[in-house]
Design a protein around this motif. Sequence first.
Motif, short mmCIF file in Angstrom:
data_model
loop_
_atom_site.label_atom_id
_atom_site.label_comp_id
_atom_site.label_asym_id
_atom_site.label_seq_id
_atom_site.Cartn_x
_atom_site.Cartn_y
_atom_site.Cartn_z
N UNK A 196 0.80 -1.22 0.00
CA UNK A 196 0.00 0.00 0.00
C UNK A 196 0.83 1.27 0.00
N UNK A 197 2.15 1.15 0.04
CA UNK A 197 2.99 2.35 0.02
C UNK A 197 4.34 2.04 -0.62
N UNK A 198 4.72 2.89 -1.57
CA UNK A 198 6.09 2.91 -2.06
C UNK A 198 6.91 3.79 -1.11
N UNK A 199 8.20 3.53 -1.02
CA UNK A 199 9.10 4.37 -0.23
C UNK A 199 10.28 4.78 -1.11
N UNK A 200 10.57 6.07 -1.10
CA UNK A 200 11.75 6.56 -1.80
C UNK A 200 12.96 6.47 -0.87
N UNK A 225 13.33 -5.38 2.68
CA UNK A 225 12.80 -6.70 3.03
C UNK A 225 11.28 -6.69 3.09
N UNK A 226 10.71 -5.59 3.55
CA UNK A 226 9.25 -5.51 3.67
C UNK A 226 8.57 -5.49 2.32
N UNK A 227 9.18 -4.83 1.32
CA UNK A 227 8.52 -4.73 0.02
C UNK A 227 9.47 -4.34 -1.08
N UNK A 228 10.27 -5.26 -1.58
CA UNK A 228 11.24 -4.90 -2.63
C UNK A 228 10.59 -4.32 -3.88
N UNK A 229 9.34 -4.69 -4.16
CA UNK A 229 8.65 -4.14 -5.33
C UNK A 229 8.07 -2.75 -5.07
N UNK A 277 18.33 -3.88 -9.21
CA UNK A 277 17.79 -3.52 -10.52
C UNK A 277 16.30 -3.20 -10.45
N UNK A 278 15.57 -3.94 -9.64
CA UNK A 278 14.13 -3.66 -9.49
C UNK A 278 13.91 -2.27 -8.89
#
Length: 290
Positions: A196-200, A225-229, A277-278
Amino acid sequence: MHDKTTLQLPAGACDCHTHVFLDPRTYPWSPARRYTPPPASTEALAAWHDTLGLARVVVVQPSVYAADNAATLQALRVLGPARARGVAVLDAATTEGDLEAMHALGVRGVRVNLEIDHASDAVAATTQLRETAARVAPLGWHVQVYANLPLLAACRSVLRALPVPVVLDHYAGAHAQGGPAQPGLREVLALVAEGRAYVKLSAPYRLSAAVGYADMAPIARAFIAAGPDCMLWGSDWPHPQPGTRPDPHDTSPPFAVDSAQVLAGLRSWAPDARTFDRILADNPARLYGF
């Protein structure tokens, strides 16, 4: 500064957080600005990216222009749609026609800056977030939020429910000295884990006092680790440093930053080359529509 990196960056590597500060005779500063940056042209940004090996960029509307997006939009015109996307700032005077024109130039998000005034009122913040998301949802834009961790944690139920993607600026405000147990981090990590959230992962120099920002490693690794995508990287070029002059009309010097070193740090915090890379290419391509 023209940094150089020996890292192998992926095709389509994107710097997801930059600004331009153009000639104030044509692009005047907001009278209410909190600082005055030195010039930072679109051409200088592109040349610096070419040196570093970055193919794509997101130009974010800085606070010194308030909701006058003219300089940011001019940068998008110069850089072109293959290379650049933008994040704008809206106010009550912004029309639907303005939104459509910005979308045509490559704007794909809107920034809500709650940090400039050190906002702490969750009720006011969530009202602003809901209203902003409702305005940009028809365009498929995201809402980018700059706020401190405790405020983000207090707003988490609303952030989770917004009808648009959410992007959190600058490590979501997590400071190195607070460590993994600092207030609000657990709740924000949960948002990331839920998608639910991207982080910069941007501007570690705002959050760390260590050489090479090494003390950010536990926090960066926890986010990855919480959300590589859901991870993005941004340089924060040209590294503006607000608050260094008593008079906001005096020019504040930028931070001195070696972005090649910052990228090397990110690579060391990523568990493998594919994740790196992702973060640099795949995730921003998906979010910004490259």
